[in-house]
Design a protein around this motif. Structure first.
Motif, mmCIF file in Angstrom:
data_model
loop_
_atom_site.group_PDB
_atom_site.id
_atom_site.type_symbol
_atom_site.label_atom_id
_atom_site.label_comp_id
_atom_site.label_asym_id
_atom_site.label_seq_id
_atom_site.Cartn_x
_atom_site.Cartn_y
_atom_site.Cartn_z
ATOM 1 N N LYS A 70 74.660 13.817 34.949
ATOM 2 C CA LYS A 70 75.577 12.680 35.076
ATOM 3 C C LYS A 70 76.397 12.740 36.364
ATOM 4 O O LYS A 70 76.637 11.737 37.019
ATOM 5 C CB LYS A 70 76.515 12.631 33.874
ATOM 6 N N GLY A 71 76.797 13.936 36.719
ATOM 7 C CA GLY A 71 77.642 14.049 37.898
ATOM 8 C C GLY A 71 78.297 15.401 38.000
ATOM 9 O O GLY A 71 77.753 16.414 37.554
ATOM 10 N N THR A 72 79.492 15.413 38.548
ATOM 11 C CA THR A 72 80.207 16.658 38.780
ATOM 12 C C THR A 72 81.637 16.554 38.286
ATOM 13 O O THR A 72 82.338 15.580 38.543
ATOM 14 C CB THR A 72 80.234 16.996 40.292
ATOM 15 N N GLU A 73 82.056 17.588 37.615
ATOM 16 C CA GLU A 73 83.448 17.684 37.204
ATOM 17 C C GLU A 73 83.991 18.980 37.781
ATOM 18 O O GLU A 73 83.379 20.037 37.661
ATOM 19 C CB GLU A 73 83.568 17.727 35.674
ATOM 20 N N ALA A 74 85.076 18.883 38.459
ATOM 21 C CA ALA A 74 85.635 20.083 39.063
ATOM 22 C C ALA A 74 87.147 20.063 38.988
ATOM 23 O O ALA A 74 87.780 19.009 39.008
ATOM 24 C CB ALA A 74 85.192 20.199 40.531
ATOM 25 N N ALA A 75 87.697 21.231 38.895
ATOM 26 C CA ALA A 75 89.152 21.347 38.869
ATOM 27 C C ALA A 75 89.555 22.644 39.534
ATOM 28 O O ALA A 75 88.825 23.634 39.513
ATOM 29 C CB ALA A 75 89.678 21.314 37.433
ATOM 30 N N ALA A 76 90.700 22.640 40.144
ATOM 31 C CA ALA A 76 91.239 23.866 40.708
ATOM 32 C C ALA A 76 92.741 23.857 40.505
ATOM 33 O O ALA A 76 93.394 22.830 40.642
ATOM 34 C CB ALA A 76 90.909 23.965 42.196
ATOM 35 N N VAL A 77 93.264 24.998 40.155
ATOM 36 C CA VAL A 77 94.697 25.128 39.946
ATOM 37 C C VAL A 77 95.183 26.384 40.641
ATOM 38 O O VAL A 77 94.589 27.450 40.504
ATOM 39 C CB VAL A 77 95.039 25.218 38.440
ATOM 40 N N THR A 78 96.222 26.260 41.402
ATOM 41 C CA THR A 78 96.870 27.426 41.968
ATOM 42 C C THR A 78 98.290 27.466 41.435
ATOM 43 O O THR A 78 99.016 26.481 41.530
ATOM 44 C CB THR A 78 96.919 27.355 43.511
ATOM 45 N N SER A 79 98.659 28.571 40.852
ATOM 46 C CA SER A 79 100.020 28.670 40.328
ATOM 47 C C SER A 79 100.746 29.824 41.005
ATOM 48 O O SER A 79 100.194 30.913 41.156
ATOM 49 C CB SER A 79 100.016 28.882 38.805
#
Length: 217
Positions: free
Chosen positions: A164-173
């Motif tokens: 279907k596609g791409t799902e991406a996430a990034a978190v910097t804490s």
């Protein structure tokens, strides 16, 4: 106390892969060969080739962003490639893309990564904020005392690529305390490769990584 910076991307392919064409195949990871599911598609695509590098640019629906997959030449690892690939090299690679009818095979994958960035930041010269007694965050404290300091900086990423596609996430804490009836040129991402999400206009990667084993753990 937490200071959190997050980015989230969810994009559908402009030309989706058919789940009926997804087939199991071998992926040659650095330490062993693993079985994984490959998405397959044939047709005209943006083909990338330069200095031994081959790859593809797969647009998302809005066409501003695209998935990029880069295969280094045989004998070169993705890490060697990424360490010698400048922003200008990447931009030129994208600008010189050619529409070509190919047979593409790329694994479905999920990948996550988490690490502390404290040592990296410290080695870059950012040491005072991590040092009790030297850090001065007194303006952030109701009491006005300078007893606050950064104890850790955590970074976590996740990406999922499927038909279907791409799902991406990034978190910097910051913490205080798939076979084709007609033979076509084949581009198969069946060994370690570089992948990313690219702003096609600027060539700036929003998300970039190395895929060495598509079997998600």
């Amino acid at each position: 106390m937490y200071l959190i910076n997050a980015i989230y991307f969810n994009g559908d392919w402009k030309y989706q892969f058919s789940a009926n064409d997804t087939r199991e195949g071998d992926f040659n990871s650095p330490d062993k060969t693993v079985k994984t599911e490959y998405m397959n598609r044939r047709g005209d695509m943006d083909y990338l080739q330069s200095n031994g590098i081959t790859g593809a640019l797969l647009p998302y629906v809005d066409e501003q962003f695209a998935f990029i997959g880069l295969l280094p030449e045989e004998g070169t690892t993705p890490r060697d490639l990424i360490n010698n690939l400048s922003a200008l090299d990447l931009l030129n690679l994208i600008k010189n893309k050619k529409e070509k009818e190919i047979e593409l095979s790329i694994p479905k994958f999920e990948s996550s990564y988490e690490d502390s960035l404290k040592d990296e930041l410290y080695n870059l010269g950012m040491n005072i904020p991590f040092t009790p007694g030297s850090a001065d965050f007194s303006k952030m404290s109701e009491s006005g005392k300078d007893d606050l300091f950064i104890s850790d900086v955590r970074h976590k990423t996740y990406i999922k690529v499927d038909e279907k596609g791409t799902e991406a996430a990034a978190v910097t804490s910051v913490v205080m305390p798939q076979s084709m009836p007609i033979e076509l040129p084949r581009l198969s991402f069946d060994r370690p490769f570089i992948y990313g999400i690219i702003d096609v206009t600027t060539g700036i990667p929003l998300f970039i990584g190395i895929m060495e084993n598509p079997v998600f753990k």
